[in-house]
Design a protein around this motif. Structure first.
Motif, PDB file in Angstrom:
ATOM      1  N   ASP A   5       9.488  13.767 -14.971  1.00 40.63           N
ATOM      2  CA  ASP A   5       8.387  13.749 -14.017  1.00 40.63           C
ATOM      3  C   ASP A   5       8.646  14.841 -12.986  1.00 40.63           C
ATOM      4  OD1 ASP A   5       6.547  13.258 -11.997  1.00 40.63           O
ATOM      5  OD2 ASP A   5       6.857  11.087 -11.974  1.00 40.63           O
ATOM      6  N   LEU A   6       8.059  16.035 -13.228  1.00 40.13           N
ATOM      7  CA  LEU A   6       8.321  17.177 -12.357  1.00 40.13           C
ATOM      8  C   LEU A   6       7.796  16.961 -10.941  1.00 40.13           C
ATOM      9  CD1 LEU A   6       7.714  20.245 -14.700  1.00 40.13           C
ATOM     10  CD2 LEU A   6       9.886  19.377 -13.830  1.00 40.13           C
ATOM     11  N   THR A   7       6.739  16.165 -10.799  1.00 41.97           N
ATOM     12  CA  THR A   7       6.201  15.893  -9.463  1.00 41.97           C
ATOM     13  C   THR A   7       7.220  15.112  -8.639  1.00 41.97           C
ATOM     14  OG1 THR A   7       3.957  15.888 -10.350  1.00 41.97           O
ATOM     15  CG2 THR A   7       4.281  14.901  -8.172  1.00 41.97           C
ATOM     16  N   LYS A   8       7.774  14.065  -9.238  1.00 41.10           N
ATOM     17  CA  LYS A   8       8.786  13.244  -8.552  1.00 41.10           C
ATOM     18  C   LYS A   8      10.070  14.052  -8.349  1.00 41.10           C
ATOM     19  CE  LYS A   8      11.664   9.149  -9.182  1.00 41.10           C
ATOM     20  NZ  LYS A   8      12.157   8.162 -10.145  1.00 41.10           N
ATOM     21  N   ASP A  31       6.956  29.896  -7.922  1.00 41.28           N
ATOM     22  CA  ASP A  31       6.451  31.248  -8.155  1.00 41.28           C
ATOM     23  C   ASP A  31       7.000  31.937  -9.392  1.00 41.28           C
ATOM     24  OD1 ASP A  31       4.929  31.130  -5.766  1.00 41.28           O
ATOM     25  OD2 ASP A  31       6.694  31.707  -4.595  1.00 41.28           O
ATOM     26  N   GLN A  32       7.912  31.269 -10.104  1.00 36.94           N
ATOM     27  CA  GLN A  32       8.496  31.878 -11.303  1.00 36.94           C
ATOM     28  C   GLN A  32       9.125  30.794 -12.163  1.00 36.94           C
ATOM     29  OE1 GLN A  32      10.956  33.514  -8.498  1.00 36.94           O
ATOM     30  NE2 GLN A  32      11.772  31.465  -8.381  1.00 36.94           N
ATOM     31  N   PRO A  33       9.320  31.077 -13.447  1.00 34.15           N
ATOM     32  CA  PRO A  33      10.091  30.137 -14.267  1.00 34.15           C
ATOM     33  C   PRO A  33      11.521  30.091 -13.729  1.00 34.15           C
ATOM     34  CG  PRO A  33       9.009  31.818 -15.633  1.00 34.15           C
ATOM     35  CD  PRO A  33       8.865  32.234 -14.206  1.00 34.15           C
ATOM     36  N   VAL A  34      12.224  28.988 -14.001  1.00 35.52           N
ATOM     37  CA  VAL A  34      13.587  28.851 -13.491  1.00 35.52           C
ATOM     38  C   VAL A  34      14.482  28.172 -14.522  1.00 35.52           C
ATOM     39  CG1 VAL A  34      13.142  26.636 -12.324  1.00 35.52           C
ATOM     40  CG2 VAL A  34      14.987  28.107 -11.503  1.00 35.52           C
ATOM     41  N   VAL A  35      15.708  28.671 -14.597  1.00 33.75           N
ATOM     42  CA  VAL A  35      16.766  28.033 -15.384  1.00 33.75           C
ATOM     43  C   VAL A  35      17.669  27.342 -14.371  1.00 33.75           C
ATOM     44  CG1 VAL A  35      18.757  28.406 -16.894  1.00 33.75           C
ATOM     45  CG2 VAL A  35      16.682  29.786 -17.205  1.00 33.75           C
ATOM     46  N   GLU A 156       4.378  23.940 -14.596  1.00 34.86           N
ATOM     47  CA  GLU A 156       3.378  23.560 -15.598  1.00 34.86           C
ATOM     48  C   GLU A 156       3.978  22.711 -16.714  1.00 34.86           C
ATOM     49  OE1 GLU A 156       0.818  26.674 -17.003  1.00 34.86           O
ATOM     50  OE2 GLU A 156       0.682  27.552 -15.002  1.00 34.86           O
ATOM     51  N   LYS A 157       5.203  23.038 -17.121  1.00 32.80           N
ATOM     52  CA  LYS A 157       5.844  22.224 -18.155  1.00 32.80           C
ATOM     53  C   LYS A 157       7.353  22.449 -18.163  1.00 32.80           C
ATOM     54  CE  LYS A 157       4.959  25.463 -21.922  1.00 32.80           C
ATOM     55  NZ  LYS A 157       4.410  25.641 -23.246  1.00 32.80           N
ATOM     56  N   VAL A 158       8.024  21.488 -18.743  1.00 31.28           N
ATOM     57  CA  VAL A 158       9.467  21.576 -18.967  1.00 31.28           C
ATOM     58  C   VAL A 158       9.667  22.273 -20.306  1.00 31.28           C
ATOM     59  CG1 VAL A 158      11.570  20.249 -19.412  1.00 31.28           C
ATOM     60  CG2 VAL A 158       9.988  19.506 -17.635  1.00 31.28           C
ATOM     61  N   LEU A 159      10.410  23.368 -20.280  1.00 29.56           N
ATOM     62  CA  LEU A 159      10.686  24.103 -21.511  1.00 29.56           C
ATOM     63  C   LEU A 159      11.933  23.573 -22.212  1.00 29.56           C
ATOM     64  CD1 LEU A 159       9.962  27.712 -20.159  1.00 29.56           C
ATOM     65  CD2 LEU A 159       8.422  26.195 -21.432  1.00 29.56           C
ATOM     66  N   VAL A 160      12.922  23.158 -21.420  1.00 24.87           N
ATOM     67  CA  VAL A 160      14.162  22.576 -21.956  1.00 24.87           C
ATOM     68  C   VAL A 160      14.685  21.541 -20.971  1.00 24.87           C
ATOM     69  CG1 VAL A 160      16.591  23.010 -22.552  1.00 24.87           C
ATOM     70  CG2 VAL A 160      14.857  24.658 -23.232  1.00 24.87           C
ATOM     71  N   HIS A 161      15.080  20.396 -21.511  1.00 25.56           N
ATOM     72  CA  HIS A 161      15.791  19.376 -20.726  1.00 25.56           C
ATOM     73  C   HIS A 161      17.023  19.013 -21.550  1.00 25.56           C
ATOM     74  CE1 HIS A 161      15.913  14.951 -19.158  1.00 25.56           C
ATOM     75  NE2 HIS A 161      16.788  15.725 -18.524  1.00 25.56           N
ATOM     76  N   PHE A 162      18.150  19.597 -21.188  1.00 28.26           N
ATOM     77  CA  PHE A 162      19.398  19.427 -21.935  1.00 28.26           C
ATOM     78  C   PHE A 162      20.342  18.541 -21.143  1.00 28.26           C
ATOM     79  CE2 PHE A 162      23.807  20.854 -22.607  1.00 28.26           C
ATOM     80  CZ  PHE A 162      23.942  20.543 -23.953  1.00 28.26           C
TER      81      PHE A 162
END
Length: 201
Positions: A5-8, A31-35, A156-162
Protein backbone atom coordinates in the motif's frame (compact mmCIF):
# COMPACT_ATOMS: atom_id res chain seq x y z
CA UNK A 1 5.25 -10.42 -4.02
CA UNK A 2 2.91 -9.13 -1.33
CA UNK A 3 0.70 -6.14 -2.03
CA UNK A 4 2.28 -2.86 -0.97
CA UNK A 5 0.00 0.00 0.00
CA UNK A 6 2.10 2.89 -1.33
CA UNK A 7 -0.31 5.48 0.08
CA UNK A 8 0.10 4.14 3.63
CA UNK A 9 3.81 3.34 3.22
CA UNK A 10 4.48 6.74 1.67
CA UNK A 11 3.44 8.54 4.86
CA UNK A 12 6.21 6.90 6.88
CA UNK A 13 8.95 9.26 8.01
CA UNK A 14 12.63 8.76 7.30
CA UNK A 15 15.50 10.81 8.71
CA UNK A 16 17.99 12.10 6.15
CA UNK A 17 21.55 11.12 7.09
CA UNK A 18 22.82 14.20 5.26
CA UNK A 19 20.58 16.92 6.75
CA UNK A 20 18.96 15.27 9.79
CA UNK A 21 15.55 16.37 8.50
CA UNK A 22 12.55 14.04 8.44
CA UNK A 23 10.92 13.39 5.08
CA UNK A 24 7.94 11.31 4.02
CA UNK A 25 8.98 8.20 2.13
CA UNK A 26 6.69 9.14 -0.77
CA UNK A 27 8.73 12.28 -1.41
CA UNK A 28 11.51 10.01 -2.69
CA UNK A 29 9.39 8.70 -5.59
CA UNK A 30 7.31 11.81 -6.20
CA UNK A 31 9.41 13.16 -9.09
CA UNK A 32 11.35 10.10 -10.26
CA UNK A 33 11.47 6.32 -10.00
CA UNK A 34 13.44 5.13 -6.97
CA UNK A 35 15.39 2.07 -5.91
CA UNK A 36 15.07 1.73 -2.13
CA UNK A 37 17.67 -0.60 -0.61
CA UNK A 38 16.69 -1.53 2.96
CA UNK A 39 19.78 -2.64 4.87
CA UNK A 40 19.66 -4.98 7.85
CA UNK A 41 22.30 -2.89 9.65
CA UNK A 42 24.90 -0.33 8.64
CA UNK A 43 27.58 -2.40 10.40
CA UNK A 44 26.62 -5.67 8.70
CA UNK A 45 29.48 -6.99 6.53
CA UNK A 46 27.07 -8.69 4.12
CA UNK A 47 24.96 -5.50 3.85
CA UNK A 48 28.07 -3.47 3.11
CA UNK A 49 28.98 -5.81 0.28
CA UNK A 50 25.41 -5.64 -1.07
CA UNK A 51 25.59 -1.83 -0.87
CA UNK A 52 28.76 -1.82 -2.98
CA UNK A 53 27.07 -4.13 -5.48
CA UNK A 54 23.91 -2.04 -5.96
CA UNK A 55 26.08 1.08 -6.10
CA UNK A 56 27.62 -0.26 -9.31
CA UNK A 57 24.31 0.69 -10.97
CA UNK A 58 24.28 4.26 -9.65
CA UNK A 59 25.73 5.97 -12.77
CA UNK A 60 23.23 4.17 -15.03
CA UNK A 61 20.35 4.87 -12.62
CA UNK A 62 21.27 8.56 -12.40
CA UNK A 63 21.58 8.81 -16.21
CA UNK A 64 18.08 7.31 -16.49
CA UNK A 65 16.60 9.67 -13.89
CA UNK A 66 16.28 7.00 -11.18
CA UNK A 67 17.18 7.75 -7.56
CA UNK A 68 19.20 5.27 -5.50
CA UNK A 69 18.34 5.41 -1.80
CA UNK A 70 19.61 3.34 1.12
CA UNK A 71 17.59 2.98 4.30
CA UNK A 72 18.87 1.66 7.61
CA UNK A 73 16.81 0.71 10.66
CA UNK A 74 18.97 2.68 13.12
CA UNK A 75 22.03 4.92 13.28
CA UNK A 76 24.42 2.34 14.82
CA UNK A 77 27.31 1.94 12.37
CA UNK A 78 26.17 4.81 10.13
CA UNK A 79 29.30 6.95 10.53
CA UNK A 80 31.62 4.05 9.72
CA UNK A 81 29.34 3.02 6.81
CA UNK A 82 29.48 6.52 5.32
CA UNK A 83 33.23 6.85 5.86
CA UNK A 84 33.73 3.47 4.15
CA UNK A 85 32.02 4.75 1.00
CA UNK A 86 30.04 1.52 0.62
CA UNK A 87 26.96 3.18 -0.90
CA UNK A 88 26.72 5.73 -3.70
CA UNK A 89 23.13 6.95 -3.16
CA UNK A 90 21.31 9.00 -0.55
CA UNK A 91 21.03 7.53 2.94
CA UNK A 92 18.14 7.63 5.40
CA UNK A 93 17.23 6.04 8.71
CA UNK A 94 13.82 4.58 9.58
CA UNK A 95 14.13 5.06 13.33
CA UNK A 96 10.72 3.55 14.07
CA UNK A 97 11.29 0.67 11.61
CA UNK A 98 7.76 1.32 10.38
CA UNK A 99 8.64 0.90 6.70
CA UNK A 100 10.43 -2.36 7.50
CA UNK A 101 7.29 -3.64 9.19
CA UNK A 102 4.93 -2.37 6.47
CA UNK A 103 7.06 -4.06 3.78
CA UNK A 104 7.07 -7.40 5.61
CA UNK A 105 10.80 -7.44 6.35
CA UNK A 106 10.89 -10.02 9.10
CA UNK A 107 12.62 -9.88 12.42
CA UNK A 108 14.61 -12.88 13.48
CA UNK A 109 14.46 -14.31 16.95
CA UNK A 110 17.67 -15.10 18.79
CA UNK A 111 17.08 -18.79 17.98
CA UNK A 112 16.29 -18.29 14.28
CA UNK A 113 19.17 -15.86 13.67
CA UNK A 114 21.99 -18.33 14.29
CA UNK A 115 21.02 -20.86 11.57
CA UNK A 116 20.18 -18.00 9.16
CA UNK A 117 23.49 -16.24 9.80
CA UNK A 118 25.44 -19.47 9.33
CA UNK A 119 23.59 -20.48 6.15
CA UNK A 120 25.34 -21.03 2.82
CA UNK A 121 24.05 -17.78 1.24
CA UNK A 122 25.48 -15.72 4.10
CA UNK A 123 28.78 -17.61 4.06
CA UNK A 124 29.05 -17.07 0.29
CA UNK A 125 28.48 -13.31 0.52
CA UNK A 126 30.68 -12.95 3.61
CA UNK A 127 33.46 -14.77 1.74
CA UNK A 128 33.12 -12.34 -1.17
CA UNK A 129 33.08 -9.38 1.22
CA UNK A 130 36.26 -10.66 2.88
CA UNK A 131 37.90 -11.10 -0.52
CA UNK A 132 36.97 -7.50 -1.35
CA UNK A 133 38.38 -6.26 1.97
CA UNK A 134 34.94 -5.36 3.40
CA UNK A 135 34.67 -5.81 7.14
CA UNK A 136 31.72 -5.42 9.50
CA UNK A 137 30.77 -5.37 13.14
CA UNK A 138 28.05 -6.68 15.42
CA UNK A 139 26.78 -3.35 16.76
CA UNK A 140 23.09 -2.61 16.71
CA UNK A 141 19.96 -4.62 15.94
CA UNK A 142 21.10 -8.02 14.74
CA UNK A 143 17.55 -9.34 14.34
CA UNK A 144 16.19 -7.12 11.53
CA UNK A 145 16.05 -8.33 7.92
CA UNK A 146 15.83 -6.11 4.86
CA UNK A 147 15.16 -6.10 1.15
CA UNK A 148 14.43 -3.79 -1.74
CA UNK A 149 11.53 -1.78 -3.10
CA UNK A 150 11.53 -0.23 -6.57
CA UNK A 151 8.75 2.28 -7.16
CA UNK A 152 7.76 4.00 -10.40
CA UNK A 153 7.67 7.80 -10.67
CA UNK A 154 4.79 9.34 -8.75
CA UNK A 155 4.15 6.09 -6.91
CA UNK A 156 2.11 4.79 -9.82
CA UNK A 157 3.17 1.21 -9.16
CA UNK A 158 5.60 -1.06 -7.38
CA UNK A 159 8.08 -2.49 -9.86
CA UNK A 160 9.85 -4.78 -7.37
CA UNK A 161 9.18 -5.76 -3.76
CA UNK A 162 12.02 -8.04 -2.67
CA UNK A 163 12.06 -9.50 0.85
CA UNK A 164 15.18 -11.22 2.18
CA UNK A 165 14.50 -14.79 3.18
CA UNK A 166 17.98 -15.09 4.67
CA UNK A 167 20.53 -12.38 5.52
CA UNK A 168 22.51 -13.34 2.39
CA UNK A 169 19.64 -12.85 -0.07
CA UNK A 170 19.96 -10.00 -2.53
CA UNK A 171 18.45 -8.96 -5.84
CA UNK A 172 20.81 -9.46 -8.80
CA UNK A 173 21.85 -6.26 -10.59
CA UNK A 174 20.31 -7.43 -13.86
CA UNK A 175 16.92 -7.85 -12.14
CA UNK A 176 17.07 -4.22 -10.94
CA UNK A 177 17.97 -2.95 -14.43
CA UNK A 178 15.31 -5.10 -16.07
CA UNK A 179 12.57 -3.92 -13.68
CA UNK A 180 13.38 -0.31 -14.56
CA UNK A 181 13.77 -0.98 -18.28
CA UNK A 182 17.31 0.42 -18.37
CA UNK A 183 20.52 -1.01 -19.73
CA UNK A 184 23.64 -1.22 -17.66
CA UNK A 185 27.21 -2.32 -18.16
CA UNK A 186 27.69 -2.91 -14.44
CA UNK A 187 29.20 -6.29 -13.69
CA UNK A 188 28.00 -8.18 -10.66
CA UNK A 189 30.70 -9.26 -8.23
CA UNK A 190 31.76 -12.83 -8.69
CA UNK A 191 30.12 -14.90 -6.02
CA UNK A 192 32.42 -17.48 -4.48
CA UNK A 193 31.55 -21.13 -4.80
CA UNK A 194 31.39 -22.74 -1.37
CA UNK A 195 31.56 -26.43 -0.74
CA UNK A 196 30.85 -26.66 2.99
CA UNK A 197 34.29 -25.62 4.26
CA UNK A 198 36.11 -24.57 1.09
CA UNK A 199 35.37 -21.39 -0.88
CA UNK A 200 36.92 -20.65 -4.25
CA UNK A 201 36.59 -17.69 -6.60
Amino acid sequence: MANVDLTKLGKNLLKSCETGESVELQSLWQDQPVVLFFLRRFGCQVCRWMATEISKLEPDLRASGVALVGVGPEEFGLKEFMEGGFFKGSLYVDEDKKSYKDLGFKRYTALSLVPAALGKKVRDVASKANADGIKGNFSGDLLQSGGMLIVDKGGEKVLVHFIQDSPGDHLPLEDVSKALGISSKAKAGQMPVCNDDVCTR
